[in-house]
Design a protein around this motif. Sequence first.
Motif, short mmCIF file in Angstrom:
data_model
loop_
_atom_site.label_atom_id
_atom_site.label_comp_id
_atom_site.label_asym_id
_atom_site.label_seq_id
_atom_site.Cartn_x
_atom_site.Cartn_y
_atom_site.Cartn_z
N VAL A 43 5.51 -2.18 -1.88
CA VAL A 43 4.84 -1.79 -2.80
C VAL A 43 3.70 -0.46 -2.82
O VAL A 43 3.53 -0.16 -1.40
CB VAL A 43 3.78 -3.02 -3.34
N GLY A 44 3.33 0.07 -3.65
CA GLY A 44 2.59 1.32 -3.62
C GLY A 44 1.66 1.56 -4.75
O GLY A 44 1.98 0.91 -5.87
N PRO A 45 0.42 2.01 -4.52
CA PRO A 45 -0.63 2.31 -5.53
C PRO A 45 -0.30 3.42 -6.38
O PRO A 45 0.63 4.09 -6.15
CB PRO A 45 -2.01 2.38 -4.87
N ARG A 46 -1.19 3.76 -7.35
CA ARG A 46 -1.13 4.88 -8.35
C ARG A 46 -2.08 5.81 -7.23
O ARG A 46 -3.27 5.79 -7.11
CB ARG A 46 -1.83 4.89 -9.46
N LEU A 47 -1.47 7.00 -6.82
CA LEU A 47 -2.43 8.09 -6.06
C LEU A 47 -3.04 8.89 -7.24
O LEU A 47 -2.41 9.57 -8.18
CB LEU A 47 -1.24 8.86 -5.08
N VAL A 48 -4.25 9.26 -6.71
CA VAL A 48 -4.69 10.26 -7.73
C VAL A 48 -5.72 11.05 -6.95
O VAL A 48 -5.96 11.14 -5.65
CB VAL A 48 -5.97 9.37 -8.67
N TYR A 49 -5.92 12.25 -7.80
CA TYR A 49 -6.66 13.28 -7.28
C TYR A 49 -8.27 12.83 -7.17
O TYR A 49 -8.44 11.98 -7.97
CB TYR A 49 -6.53 14.75 -7.85
N PRO A 50 -9.02 13.65 -6.42
CA PRO A 50 -10.47 13.28 -6.27
C PRO A 50 -11.17 13.11 -7.83
O PRO A 50 -11.99 12.43 -8.09
CB PRO A 50 -11.16 14.15 -5.23
N CYS A 121 0.80 6.31 0.91
CA CYS A 121 0.21 4.92 1.07
C CYS A 121 1.21 3.94 0.51
O CYS A 121 1.67 3.89 -0.70
CB CYS A 121 -0.99 4.84 -0.16
N LEU A 122 1.87 3.33 1.30
CA LEU A 122 2.65 2.25 1.03
C LEU A 122 2.68 0.91 1.82
O LEU A 122 2.50 1.14 3.01
CB LEU A 122 4.25 2.88 1.40
N ALA A 123 2.84 -0.29 1.43
CA ALA A 123 2.68 -1.43 1.96
C ALA A 123 4.14 -2.12 2.31
O ALA A 123 4.85 -2.21 1.06
CB ALA A 123 1.94 -2.59 1.38
N VAL A 124 4.45 -2.77 3.23
CA VAL A 124 5.68 -3.32 3.25
C VAL A 124 5.68 -4.51 4.33
O VAL A 124 4.82 -4.29 5.36
CB VAL A 124 6.86 -2.19 4.11
N LEU A 152 15.90 1.11 1.89
CA LEU A 152 15.33 0.06 1.55
C LEU A 152 15.99 -0.53 0.26
O LEU A 152 16.61 -1.88 0.41
CB LEU A 152 13.83 0.17 0.93
N ARG A 153 16.24 0.12 -0.85
CA ARG A 153 16.96 -0.32 -2.15
C ARG A 153 18.29 -0.92 -1.66
O ARG A 153 18.83 -1.63 -2.24
CB ARG A 153 16.74 0.55 -3.08
N ALA A 154 18.95 -0.18 -0.87
CA ALA A 154 20.37 -0.41 -0.63
C ALA A 154 20.59 -1.88 0.18
O ALA A 154 21.52 -2.43 0.04
CB ALA A 154 20.97 0.67 0.55
N LEU A 155 19.56 -2.41 0.80
CA LEU A 155 19.41 -3.67 1.53
C LEU A 155 19.14 -4.74 0.40
O LEU A 155 18.82 -5.76 0.76
CB LEU A 155 18.52 -3.73 2.31
N ASN A 156 19.10 -4.22 -1.21
CA ASN A 156 18.71 -4.95 -2.19
C ASN A 156 17.20 -5.59 -2.37
O ASN A 156 17.00 -6.74 -2.74
CB ASN A 156 19.70 -6.50 -2.34
N TYR A 157 16.55 -4.71 -1.55
CA TYR A 157 15.01 -5.06 -1.96
C TYR A 157 14.36 -4.27 -3.11
O TYR A 157 14.86 -3.01 -3.40
CB TYR A 157 14.16 -4.72 -0.61
N ASP A 158 13.62 -4.66 -3.69
CA ASP A 158 12.73 -4.22 -4.90
C ASP A 158 11.78 -3.22 -4.35
O ASP A 158 11.11 -3.33 -3.35
CB ASP A 158 12.33 -5.14 -5.89
N VAL A 159 11.51 -2.11 -4.95
CA VAL A 159 10.44 -1.15 -4.66
C VAL A 159 9.43 -1.11 -5.91
O VAL A 159 10.05 -0.68 -6.83
CB VAL A 159 10.98 0.23 -4.13
N ARG A 160 8.36 -1.73 -5.70
CA ARG A 160 7.03 -1.78 -6.87
C ARG A 160 6.08 -0.75 -6.98
O ARG A 160 5.49 -0.75 -5.93
CB ARG A 160 7.02 -3.30 -6.81
#
Length: 226
Positions: A43-50, A121-124, A152-160
């Motif tokens: 999963v990953g957040p929305r990255l924003v500029y300052p 920024c990515l959590a796994v 990761l997706r080739a292993l049938n995991y979702d990326v959110r």
Amino acid sequence: TNLGLARARGRVVCWLNPHCVAAPGRLAGLVEHLDTAERVGAVGPRLVYPDGRGQPSAQAFPGPIRVLYHFIGLRALAGAAWMRPVWRRVGRMAGPMTRSYLDSLDSSSGPRSVDWLSGACLAVRARVASEVGPLDEGYFMYCEDTDWCHRLRALNYDVRYLPGFNVIHHVGASRASNPEAVYHYYRSLLRYFLKYRSAQGPWIRLFMLMGFISRGLGWEVARTFG
């Protein structure tokens, strides 16, 4: 990142670029979302500029049109606020890459599946990271996160993608005008195409070569007569 992945002992691993600033609770929110769905691999957040503007941190896997967008400047135009309504109206004609680019700048929608997330920024889950393996170190910079999410997706995991969680990313503003950074971007993009779209690789290489020649001539003319 690979050194950290090899040494990490936690249940969840978070890649966090040193130029990122996560407010209290943001990373915990990513972990909580991971815990709600077994087949969500990352999963990953929305990255924003300052200043709060969104960054295109979650998109579709690159195709030939992405190279075209970069060389003729359409990517920057697609990201302009005044152009987004126009691109929205022709979203189906514009293709999945443009739609995903625009969606990544939109904070109004909820969590959704995407092809790849920015490695800034990515959590796994640690066990999933171990299953996917380390980042491909053949990429000096750029596209290594895209490649990793592809595996990761080739292993049938979702990326959110979780646009409800903002993380400030102080991304380098000078990269686009840095010839060395531009070279490494296209080098990495070509490596990705040769690895996953081998049939298109030679055509992409030729198109890139022509683009660089035309750009180089343009820069030389501007320097000579400017």
